[in-house]
Design an enzyme around this catalytic site. Structure first.
Site, PDB file in Angstrom:
ATOM      1  N   ASP A 141      -8.653  -8.359  -2.067  1.00 27.26           N
ATOM      2  CA  ASP A 141      -7.945  -7.089  -2.272  1.00 27.26           C
ATOM      3  C   ASP A 141      -7.330  -7.055  -3.606  1.00 27.26           C
ATOM      4  OD1 ASP A 141      -6.784  -4.606  -1.915  1.00 27.26           O
ATOM      5  OD2 ASP A 141      -5.405  -5.225  -0.548  1.00 27.26           O
ATOM      6  N   GLN A 186       0.831  -1.065   0.090  1.00 28.39           N
ATOM      7  CA  GLN A 186      -0.064  -0.061   0.059  1.00 28.39           C
ATOM      8  C   GLN A 186       0.656   1.377   0.210  1.00 28.39           C
ATOM      9  OE1 GLN A 186      -3.171  -0.035  -0.259  1.00 28.39           O
ATOM     10  NE2 GLN A 186      -3.471  -2.349   0.202  1.00 28.39           N
ATOM     11  N   TYR A 225      -5.343 -12.368  -3.200  1.00 27.48           N
ATOM     12  CA  TYR A 225      -4.490 -11.048  -3.647  1.00 27.48           C
ATOM     13  C   TYR A 225      -3.606 -10.619  -2.288  1.00 27.48           C
ATOM     14  CZ  TYR A 225      -8.177 -11.866  -6.972  1.00 27.48           C
ATOM     15  OH  TYR A 225      -9.038 -12.240  -7.864  1.00 27.48           O
ATOM     16  N   CYS A 235     -10.010  -1.196  -5.076  1.00 29.47           N
ATOM     17  CA  CYS A 235      -9.211   0.156  -5.381  1.00 29.47           C
ATOM     18  C   CYS A 235      -9.937   0.613  -6.618  1.00 29.47           C
ATOM     19  CB  CYS A 235      -7.928  -0.017  -5.580  1.00 29.47           C
ATOM     20  SG  CYS A 235      -7.090  -1.358  -6.700  1.00 29.47           S
TER      21      CYS A 235
HETATM   22  N1  SAH Z   1      -3.604  -7.224   0.255  1.00 32.07           N
HETATM   23  C1  SAH Z   1      -2.243  -6.818  -0.273  1.00 32.07           C
HETATM   24  C2  SAH Z   1      -1.950  -6.549  -1.742  1.00 32.07           C
HETATM   25  C3  SAH Z   1      -3.073  -5.927  -2.497  1.00 32.07           C
HETATM   26  S1  SAH Z   1      -2.590  -5.267  -3.996  1.00 32.07           S
HETATM   27  C4  SAH Z   1      -1.953  -5.364   0.529  1.00 32.07           C
HETATM   28  O1  SAH Z   1      -2.856  -4.975   1.179  1.00 32.07           O
HETATM   29  O2  SAH Z   1      -0.694  -4.980   0.419  1.00 32.07           O
HETATM   30  C5  SAH Z   1      -3.354  -6.853  -5.254  1.00 32.07           C
HETATM   31  C6  SAH Z   1      -2.369  -7.729  -5.064  1.00 32.07           C
HETATM   32  O3  SAH Z   1      -2.681  -8.803  -6.156  1.00 32.07           O
HETATM   33  C7  SAH Z   1      -0.943  -7.700  -5.687  1.00 32.07           C
HETATM   34  O4  SAH Z   1       0.206  -7.891  -4.899  1.00 32.07           O
HETATM   35  C8  SAH Z   1      -0.703  -8.214  -7.027  1.00 32.07           C
HETATM   36  O5  SAH Z   1       0.385  -8.823  -7.422  1.00 32.07           O
HETATM   37  C9  SAH Z   1      -1.883  -9.556  -6.799  1.00 32.07           C
HETATM   38  N2  SAH Z   1      -2.460 -10.016  -8.090  1.00 32.07           N
HETATM   39  C10 SAH Z   1      -2.714  -9.357  -9.228  1.00 32.07           C
HETATM   40  N3  SAH Z   1      -3.724 -10.242  -9.872  1.00 32.07           N
HETATM   41  C11 SAH Z   1      -3.737 -11.564  -9.111  1.00 32.07           C
HETATM   42  C12 SAH Z   1      -4.453 -12.875  -9.164  1.00 32.07           C
HETATM   43  N4  SAH Z   1      -5.027 -13.058 -10.498  1.00 32.07           N
HETATM   44  N5  SAH Z   1      -4.402 -13.767  -8.398  1.00 32.07           N
HETATM   45  C13 SAH Z   1      -3.590 -13.321  -7.350  1.00 32.07           C
HETATM   46  N6  SAH Z   1      -2.852 -12.359  -6.876  1.00 32.07           N
HETATM   47  C14 SAH Z   1      -3.088 -11.103  -7.967  1.00 32.07           C
END
Ligand code: SAH
Length: 455
Positions: free
Chosen positions: A386, A288, A317, A413
């Site tokens: 997320d 973040q 995610y 987001c």
């Molecule tokens: N929950 C974490 C990251 C959120 S951002 C936090 O709060 O910091 C979204 C994340 O999803 C990123 O790290 C990205 O690499 C990942 N991502 C993107 N597409 C995805 C998918 N299809 N499956 C799993 N993760 C994914």
């Protein structure tokens, strides 16, 4: 009639509202016109910048009747670069706008019951400036000097920036110092025009808790002339930089990062503290961008999820595992998935580092890993998602609707993809409330936490 409108043409326009990107909307001879920099209830002289079949684009030539919410833009580069597009709107009005963006998205997709959702007022930031912990700046040689900055909107024209209203000062300090070093050592800077030179982009990330900085030089080729002298100078003059990475991304490409990274100096990660936990963070991993508001976001998600100690949680995610690990002590077990292998390695290391033994993180997409876990007989009590701006993948939603976990929270987001996903999700869940949180003051971007109840 349309044919008579010309680029550069000016006309007075009354602004009705803001669109989801923060542009003012008015109607010129009944044609919808998006006016960058104009505010609701204003009368402006709009200047046409784009003509399309169904709409016009324009900028403000002059404000005739200003909104009471208009303020002097926070940054002198306002209007020249993105990332501060709401700089002319007072902060309370920015927060009201973000709640309205969610409302607009719901009205467009109309998920079940949308008129009655509890849209809570957006939670604002205590400090709406200097919050970004990451700077990803393009580097160019301009009149013999190395300059870093952002592109002007819809272009590859660099706007050099030595300060920026939303960047944390340390990130700018590292960027500015690096530009000086690159210039001093005569390290070739990339030129898009000739597709030659070496250094393309500087990425600097700062830990708010430890003030450690992480630097990645994105280069056009493997070789980095004067590397030893550069690293030496960084070690001496920028002691807060604990990671120096090189990422190789050859040629003209719209992607900033290339596939190949290697550590040039220091350790591969910096440490950030969120809540009571320490997190290691690799350059490729997502974190973040607003450290103070991250605490607010996660607290809001934790309240919405209301886990009980015997319950199992899926952190989908997951990034470096910040959400799931923060909740692990209140859960029976946590499982998470994430596509970036470095981030998953960080998540596992972060569990160990914080003495958490009931969390498991896996590399893979949410839409393949969740169905796999379900097929293995795992039935989570709670799921938190997320996703990136694209929202949830169809197969993920299908799997979630099959599993029907009792507790479900969606951190979004992007209100548009959220509203789209709600159409399917409301088959099994009702929306208790949507709490928007301002993670990106001065921008039109909007983050929201959705609490659901299973039908
Ligand atoms: N929950 C974490 C990251 C959120 S951002 C936090 O709060 O910091 C979204 C994340 O999803 C990123 O790290 C990205 O690499 C990942 N991502 C993107 N597409 C995805 C998918 N299809 N499956 C799993 N993760 C994914």
């Amino acid at each position: 009639m349309e044919n008579t409108v010309k680029i550069g043409q000016r006309f007075p326009l009354t602004i009705k509202r803001l669109d989801i990107n923060g542009a003012g909307i008015g109607y010129y001879k009944r044609k919808i016109t998006f006016v960058t920099g104009a505010l609701p209830e204003e009368v402006v002289v709009a200047e046409v910048t784009g003509i399309h079949e169904r709409y016009l684009e324009a900028k403000v030539h002059r404000v005739k009747v200003p909104s009471k919410h208009r303020v002097t833009p926070v940054d002198p580069k306002y209007g020249q670069v993105g990332g501060i597009e709401l700089g002319h709107l007072d902060y309370q009005a920015q927060l009201a706008f973000k709640r309205d963006v969610v409302a607009q998205a719901l009205a467009k997709f109309k998920p079940t019951g949308w008129q009655h959702y509890d849209l809570r007022p957006t939670i604002g930031a205590a400090d709406p400036l200097h919050y970004r912990n990451k700077a990803q700046f393009q580097v160019r040689s301009i009149d013999g000097h190395v300059r870093a900055g952002l592109y002007a909107p819809n272009s590859h024209d660099l706007v050099p920036l030595e300060t920026f209203a939303t960047q944390r000062p340390l990130t700018m300090q590292v960027i500015n110092h690096l530009c000086g070093l690159l210039e001093q050592l005569d390290i070739p800077i990339y030129s898009e025009r000739t597709n030659s030179g070496i250094v393309k982009t500087l990425v600097v990330r700062e830990s708010a808790a430890t003030s450690e900085a992480q630097l990645t030089l994105i280069t056009n080729s493997e070789k980095l002339p004067h590397q030893a002298r550069l690293l030496d100078a960084i070690a001496r003059e920028l002691p807060m930089v604990v990671t120096v990475m090189q990422n190789v991304n050859p040629g003209k490409t719209s992607l900033i990062w290339g596939a190949e990274s290697h550590l040039l100096a220091g350790q591969p990660y910096i440490t950030e503290r969120i809540g009571d936990l320490d997190f290691q963070l690799s350059p490729q991993a997502f974190l973040q961008l607003n450290p103070a508001q991250t605490e607010v976001l996660y607290a809001t998600a934790r309240t919405a999820l209301a886990l009980a100690p015997h319950e199992t949680l899926v952190d989908a995610y997951a990034g470096i595992g910040t959400i799931g690990l923060s909740l692990a002590h209140t859960a029976q077990a946590v499982r998470g998935m994430e596509v970036i292998p470095e981030a998953v390695a960080d998540a596992q290391a972060n569990a160990l580092r914080n003495g958490i033994t009931n969390a498991h993180y896996e590399v893979g997409t949410a839409e393949t890993v969740l169905p796999k876990w379900l097929a293995e007989g795992f039935r989570p009590d709670a799921v938190i998602v997320d996703p990136p701006r694209a929202g949830l993948d169809g197969p993920f939603i299908q799997a979630l609707l099959r599993a029907r976990p009792k507790k479900f929270v969606y951190i979004s987001c992007n209100p548009s993809t959220l509203a789209r996903d709600l159409v399917a999700l409301t088959r099994a869940y009702t929306v208790d409330y949507i709490q928007s949180i301002d993670m990106f003051p001065q921008t039109a971007r909007c983050e929201a936490v959705v609490k659901f109840t299973r039908r």
